[in-house]
Write a protein that holds these residues in place. Structure first.
Motif, PDB file in Angstrom:
ATOM      1  N   SER A 103      40.230  21.404 -38.097  1.00  0.00           N
ATOM      2  CA  SER A 103      39.563  20.422 -37.255  1.00  0.00           C
ATOM      3  C   SER A 103      39.175  19.207 -38.091  1.00  0.00           C
ATOM      4  N   LEU A 104      39.258  18.040 -37.477  1.00  0.00           N
ATOM      5  CA  LEU A 104      38.865  16.820 -38.204  1.00  0.00           C
ATOM      6  C   LEU A 104      37.477  16.351 -37.749  1.00  0.00           C
ATOM      7  N   ASP A 105      36.800  17.203 -36.974  1.00  0.00           N
ATOM      8  CA  ASP A 105      35.463  16.814 -36.501  1.00  0.00           C
ATOM      9  C   ASP A 105      34.443  16.997 -37.607  1.00  0.00           C
ATOM     10  N   LYS A 106      33.474  16.102 -37.639  1.00  0.00           N
ATOM     11  CA  LYS A 106      32.356  16.197 -38.589  1.00  0.00           C
ATOM     12  C   LYS A 106      32.810  16.478 -40.011  1.00  0.00           C
ATOM     13  N   LEU A 107      33.823  15.786 -40.397  1.00  0.00           N
ATOM     14  CA  LEU A 107      34.348  16.019 -41.745  1.00  0.00           C
ATOM     15  C   LEU A 107      33.365  15.564 -42.810  1.00  0.00           C
ATOM     16  N   TYR A 108      33.121  16.420 -43.774  1.00  0.00           N
ATOM     17  CA  TYR A 108      32.419  15.957 -44.962  1.00  0.00           C
ATOM     18  C   TYR A 108      32.974  16.727 -46.152  1.00  0.00           C
ATOM     19  N   ILE A 109      33.901  16.135 -46.821  1.00  0.00           N
ATOM     20  CA  ILE A 109      34.541  16.818 -47.953  1.00  0.00           C
ATOM     21  C   ILE A 109      34.307  15.993 -49.201  1.00  0.00           C
ATOM     22  N   GLN A 110      33.755  16.640 -50.191  1.00  0.00           N
ATOM     23  CA  GLN A 110      33.588  15.943 -51.472  1.00  0.00           C
ATOM     24  C   GLN A 110      34.248  16.814 -52.526  1.00  0.00           C
ATOM     25  N   GLU A 111      35.209  16.270 -53.215  1.00  0.00           N
ATOM     26  CA  GLU A 111      35.955  17.069 -54.184  1.00  0.00           C
ATOM     27  C   GLU A 111      36.008  16.369 -55.533  1.00  0.00           C
ATOM     28  N   ASN A 112      35.736  17.144 -56.570  1.00  0.00           N
ATOM     29  CA  ASN A 112      35.973  16.683 -57.940  1.00  0.00           C
ATOM     30  C   ASN A 112      36.702  17.820 -58.646  1.00  0.00           C
ATOM     31  N   PRO A 113      37.719  17.509 -59.436  1.00  0.00           N
ATOM     32  CA  PRO A 113      38.404  18.615 -60.110  1.00  0.00           C
ATOM     33  C   PRO A 113      37.457  19.301 -61.098  1.00  0.00           C
ATOM     34  N   LYS A 114      37.597  20.615 -61.195  1.00  0.00           N
ATOM     35  CA  LYS A 114      36.700  21.357 -62.089  1.00  0.00           C
ATOM     36  C   LYS A 114      37.216  21.377 -63.522  1.00  0.00           C
ATOM     37  N   LEU A 115      38.497  21.089 -63.693  1.00  0.00           N
ATOM     38  CA  LEU A 115      39.050  21.017 -65.053  1.00  0.00           C
ATOM     39  C   LEU A 115      39.708  19.655 -65.228  1.00  0.00           C
ATOM     40  N   LYS A 116      39.621  19.127 -66.440  1.00  0.00           N
ATOM     41  CA  LYS A 116      40.047  17.749 -66.640  1.00  0.00           C
ATOM     42  C   LYS A 116      41.564  17.611 -66.851  1.00  0.00           C
ATOM     43  N   TYR A 117      42.121  18.477 -67.677  1.00  0.00           N
ATOM     44  CA  TYR A 117      43.570  18.403 -67.952  1.00  0.00           C
ATOM     45  C   TYR A 117      44.245  19.561 -67.235  1.00  0.00           C
ATOM     46  N   ARG A 118      45.139  19.232 -66.297  1.00  0.00           N
ATOM     47  CA  ARG A 118      45.807  20.248 -65.478  1.00  0.00           C
ATOM     48  C   ARG A 118      47.318  20.018 -65.645  1.00  0.00           C
ATOM     49  N   VAL A 119      47.879  20.783 -66.551  1.00  0.00           N
ATOM     50  CA  VAL A 119      49.157  20.359 -67.138  1.00  0.00           C
ATOM     51  C   VAL A 119      50.263  21.395 -66.971  1.00  0.00           C
TER      52      VAL A 119
END
Ligand code: BDP
Length: 696
Positions: A135-151
């Protein structure tokens, strides 16, 4: 469908109501911006939305209700006036927000980030919501990667072959680079960006010095140009003897000022061609590769020399901890820890030490590597293998998400309960400002990229776990299944059933109860617990005799259990407490030992091997439920590979049990399907793949 589009198929949403609501929310799009990453993001959104929603992608420059507004505060200056501006500023370099909001009185969904690549990641996430029918209702998504180098760590050779690659040849067409840039490179970058992978090591850890020659660097720069908009940096492996091999020096000794100078100049040259070059991955003093120990120096001495050269440009060294030569005569398992633990804290600040997930070598199941939790003063990067070297190559359906999760959620007890491997990796971010994870991919020139269609799920799962190592493998599998096949329950549920049992199934028919390294010596596929020659013997790994099987790695044995913190150490050490899945890894156990199930060890082994084969048969039955529900091409592809997998599972089961029986002299119960061939047959049948031949 041939699988080329991976999980980015963008087929029309077929649920009427849902599609209507999606269309309404993405009726018009405000997405200004001229940078190459924003353009890449916009292209993806365009292709994605028009495919999924089956309607033209319409841009608008003025606000109206039900718009999608995408960008950074630089590209969309309106964002600066919103209350969520502070939240945008609080995001990390690659983070993003997706939120339902009102901008100047108009209802909107904002995809916002501080950086352009954050926007790109946000766009992929937004598309994923639609692809998986959220569902796209009441969207609240906050994302930050937990690891810096993903290789990704490609094991691609410069001649186009791939070490332990089972999906054809390398996708890097070195001959035509840098001028000819195949569409596949862009699609590779899109796929990686969609799961947050931000770096790729182009070449094999069994390195060739010439990859650092100017002509090869120019070629690598062509790939870097394609990947840059997608937030992906290029790294190279560095052969330690390069100053000698291509630099005209007569030594590679890290103590020699000429050698240090050579590396500095080489690095300077690399950055002149690839301004955002990521750094080096190094396999040193391991399996014949040169390294600092050749000159009486330590791993830290070698790594720090390269780190010093890279430091002014922000480059990183990944120094592998896959070493086992020095204590091989005692126990290979303890070698990595013993060599690296004493050097904790001696590495420069832009160096990661990179152990594999377990202390041997990408076996179907290993306990976590004891360096995790044992190196508080040196950031570690964890290396997973996505390519199925020891898990049936690209012929077996084995979802590795569960294997990755098992390692990441293992508790090291470094700082008491809850110090999981995942937390250990993440904590380096706080203590050292850097954190990392690496995966050896299964990508090749096969049309579907990974050979087995389900191999794509392993690439996908690695990326998702690199972004957030605490995501559940089941959730990832479900997203993948929805995007790859359908959102229809009658499709997802059988696909998930198969995926979620598949790794345990593989363990059952190959190496249950902690057995390991009993595969074919050359190919690493099929059973060869009987391999025994002066160079290498499987007997080191199972120690089979008339009475017992397994390796005593307790305090009274090789002492491997002592490399873990308590209570893990005591748990592994005590045969009554040791988890059954690691039993023969840590203990030498008599055939008549009573297991928790009430069965003897011998009967328990039989139980697992037979269960494994039965489960492959169940997987076939479950897959057949999909007949007519998914496209014929992919249905047949998987169905026929499952048949092949059944034969191979029987080969493993019968080969291993007949060999073990030679020692245990115990029966395979008559009510079970009996092996069709003799042990002699299994010992002498030609192996289907000539691994070495492929590379000559
Ligand atoms: C082993 C592989 C070998 C790799 C080595 C490594 O069999 O091909 O070169 O690991 O990781 O598993 O360096």
């Amino acid at each position: 469908e041939n699988g080329y589009e991976l999980w980015l198929r963008y087929k029309p949403v077929n649920k009427g109501n849902l599609c209507e609501s999606y269309c309404l929310k993405s009726r018009k799009i405000m997405f200004p911006g001229e940078t190459e990453s924003l353009i890449a993001a916009k292209k993806e959104l365009q292709v994605g939305l028009s495919g999924l929603l089956n309607m033209p992608y319409t841009e608008a420059e003025t606000l109206e209700d039900n718009m999608l507004v995408v960008g950074t505060p630089q590209s969309v200056s309106l964002f600066k006036k919103q209350d969520f501006y502070a939240e945008i500023n609080g995001l990390s370099d690659e983070g993003y927000l997706i939120l339902d909001c009102t901008i100047e009185g108009k209802k909107a969904i904002a995809i916002a980030a501080r950086t352009d690549v954050g926007v790109l990641y946000g766009v992929f996430h937004y598309l994923r919501l639609i692809q998986t029918n959220q569902s796209l209702d009441k969207l609240y998504i906050q994302e930050n990667p937990k690891l810096k180098y993903r290789v990704l760590n490609h094991w691609d050779n410069l001649n186009g072959t791939v070490e332990r690659g089972y999906a054809g040849y390398s996708i890097w067409n070195w001959e035509r680079l840098p001028s000819y840039k195949e569409q596949r490179y862009t699609d590779y970058a899109r796929a990686n960006a969609s799961i947050g992978i931000n770096g790729t090591v182009l070449n094999n850890v069994n390195a060739q010095a010439k990859s650092l020659r100017t002509d090869w660097l120019v070629k690598a720069s062509g790939l870097a140009d394609v990947f840059r908009p997608y937030g992906i940096k290029v790294y190279l492996t560095a052969k330690f003897s390069a100053p000698k091999e291509i630099g005209g020096l007569n030594t590679a000794d890290p103590k020699d000022p000429q050698v240090r100078k050579w590396w500095k100049e080489k690095v300077k040259e690399i950055y002149s061609l690839i301004p955002d070059f990521g750094g080096f991955l190094v396999k040193a003093n391991s399996e014949g590769q040169p390294g600092p120990q050749d000159y009486g120096c330590s791993h830290a001495d070698g790594a720090n020399m390269l780190a010093e050269a890279l430091e002014p440009y922000g480059g990183i060294v990944f120094w592998r901890a896959f070493v086992y030569q020095n204590e091989r005569h005692v126990d290979r398992v303890i070698n990595g820890y013993n060599e690296f633990k004493p050097q904790d804290g001696k590495f420069a600040k832009n160096v990661f030490v990179q152990p594999k997930n377990g202390p041997i070598d990408f076996q179907p199941r290993e306990p976590f590597h004891p360096l995790f939790g044992g190196m508080p003063d040196t950031p570690l990067s964890l290396e997973f293998q996505i390519t199925q070297e020891n898990l049936g190559h690209a012929g077996h359906l084995v979802y590795l998400g569960t294997l990755f999760e098992e390692t990441l959620q293992s508790d090291t007890y470094e700082n008491g309960k809850g110090s999981t491997v995942s937390k250990v990796l993440q904590n380096y971010g706080e203590s050292h400002g850097i954190s990392a994870i690496a995966g050896v991919p299964n990508i090749g020139t096969d049309l579907n990229w990974t050979g087995h269609l389900f191999g794509q799920a392993n690439w996908y799962a690695f990326g998702r776990l690199a972004w957030n190592p605490d995501t559940s493998s089941g959730e990832i599998a479900e997203d993948w299944a929805r995007m790859t096949f359908s959102n229809d329950k009658s499709v997802i549920s059988p696909v998930l059933k198969i995926m979620m049992i598949s790794r345990e199934t593989y363990v059952n028919y190959t190496m249950p109860l902690g057995l390991n390294h009993i595969m074919n010596y050359d190919t690493h596929n099929g059973p060869e617990p009987w391999h025994n020659d002066p160079v290498w013997t499987a007997f080191d790994y199972h120690k089979i005799t008339r009475d017992s099987i397994g390796v005593n790695r307790t305090a009274k044995g090789t002492g491997a259990t002592g490399q873990y913190h308590n209570p893990i150490s005591e748990m592994f050490d005590d045969i009554r407490k040791c988890p059954q899945e690691y039993l023969l890894w840590f203990h030498r156990v008599p055939w008549n030992y009573k297991m928790a199930s009430g069965r003897t060890l011998w009967d328990e082994l039989i139980y697992h091997y037979y269960k494994g084969v039965d489960e492959v048969r169940q997987m076939q039955t479950i897959w057949n439920e999909l007949d007519g529900k998914i496209d014929r091409e992919r249905f047949n592809h998987v169905a026929s590979l499952l048949k092949y997998q059944e034969q191979e599972a029987i080969w493993w089961r019968d080969g291993c049990l007949l060999f073990f029986q030679d020692y245990s002299r115990l029966p395979i119960p008559a009510n079970l399907e009996q092996p069709k061939h003799s042990l002699k047959y299994y010992k002498t049948i030609p192996f289907p793949h000539d691994w070495k031949g492929r590379y000559e």
